[in-house]
Design an enzyme around this catalytic site. Sequence first.
Site, PDB file in Angstrom:
ATOM      1  N   ARG A 149      30.873  28.115  58.899  1.00 15.23           N
ATOM      2  CA  ARG A 149      29.419  27.970  58.811  1.00 15.23           C
ATOM      3  C   ARG A 149      28.964  27.678  57.396  1.00 15.23           C
ATOM      4  O   ARG A 149      27.930  27.069  57.181  1.00 15.23           O
ATOM      5  CB  ARG A 149      28.732  29.258  59.313  1.00 15.23           C
ATOM      6  CG  ARG A 149      28.919  29.495  60.789  1.00 15.23           C
ATOM      7  CD  ARG A 149      28.639  30.930  61.161  1.00 15.23           C
ATOM      8  NE  ARG A 149      29.584  31.830  60.510  1.00 15.23           N
ATOM      9  CZ  ARG A 149      29.675  33.127  60.765  1.00 15.23           C
ATOM     10  NH1 ARG A 149      28.858  33.678  61.634  1.00 15.23           N
ATOM     11  NH2 ARG A 149      30.561  33.873  60.147  1.00 15.23           N
ATOM     12  N   SER A 158      27.506  37.164  64.990  1.00 10.26           N
ATOM     13  CA  SER A 158      27.424  38.241  65.988  1.00 10.26           C
ATOM     14  C   SER A 158      26.885  39.508  65.335  1.00 10.26           C
ATOM     15  O   SER A 158      26.049  40.221  65.902  1.00 10.26           O
ATOM     16  CB  SER A 158      28.803  38.543  66.574  1.00 10.26           C
ATOM     17  OG  SER A 158      29.320  37.414  67.215  1.00 10.26           O
ATOM     18  N   HIS A 211      29.248  30.097  68.828  1.00 15.89           N
ATOM     19  CA  HIS A 211      30.560  30.126  69.490  1.00 15.89           C
ATOM     20  C   HIS A 211      30.589  29.119  70.645  1.00 15.89           C
ATOM     21  O   HIS A 211      31.536  28.354  70.786  1.00 15.89           O
ATOM     22  CB  HIS A 211      30.834  31.525  70.090  1.00 15.89           C
ATOM     23  CG  HIS A 211      31.071  32.608  69.078  1.00 15.89           C
ATOM     24  ND1 HIS A 211      30.439  33.822  69.144  1.00 15.89           N
ATOM     25  CD2 HIS A 211      31.876  32.669  67.995  1.00 15.89           C
ATOM     26  CE1 HIS A 211      30.855  34.588  68.139  1.00 15.89           C
ATOM     27  NE2 HIS A 211      31.717  33.906  67.420  1.00 15.89           N
ATOM     28  N   LYS A 271      35.316  48.896  65.091  1.00 15.41           N
ATOM     29  CA  LYS A 271      35.508  50.315  65.407  1.00 15.41           C
ATOM     30  C   LYS A 271      34.667  50.738  66.603  1.00 15.41           C
ATOM     31  O   LYS A 271      35.115  51.438  67.472  1.00 15.41           O
ATOM     32  CB  LYS A 271      35.185  51.167  64.183  1.00 15.41           C
ATOM     33  CG  LYS A 271      36.367  51.238  63.254  1.00 15.41           C
ATOM     34  CD  LYS A 271      36.300  52.443  62.314  1.00 15.41           C
ATOM     35  CE  LYS A 271      37.490  52.437  61.385  1.00 15.41           C
ATOM     36  NZ  LYS A 271      37.136  52.284  59.979  1.00 15.41           N
TER      37      LYS A 271
END
Length: 163
Positions: A92, A130, A17, A41
């Site tokens: 990516r 991530s 990022h 969530k």
Amino acid sequence: MTRFVYPGSFDPPTLGHLDLIRRASGMADEVVIGVLQNAAKAPLFGEQERVALLRELVEAEGLKNVRVVAFAGLLVEFARQEKATAILRGIRGAADVEFELQLAQMNRALAPEVETLLLPASPQYSHISSQLTKQAARGGGEIKAFVPKAVRAKVLRRLREQS
Ligand code: PNS
């Protein structure tokens, strides 16, 4: 005035990022990082924590033309609100291309005037996500090759708090 919005969950922000943010900052007059609220969530970090993390990284990099804000709802509405020239997303590999193309076309159908730009990840970061970084950290793996130092410390602390 060229303004990119760079949206994402950033839970947590990775070296990939940061690379994209750095490169985008050199291509646009302004880059607005949009941190999606309620991204997952059970996110590791709340949206304000993710905003704060990204602001810290942007400041440490000395990127004066980058702003970080949280957004909720539709990405194209956020892009309109920010008067963005384009939405910027990183790719990516092939799986990203498929998904990002679909996302870009959905967004185009919703708001034909909002363009999307896809920027290939730098090869040294193209395996980082991530999600997998969190998995690695939860399993006790070393994550310093995936996230900035300051993020690593916060991920480890959060996981300790949760256990
Ligand atoms: O970092 P991520 O999780 O890959 O980012 C995904 C993101 C934030 C770009 C996407 O989930 C998004 O745009 N969410 C907001 C709702 C929306 O506009 N969805 C696309 C149109 S249906």
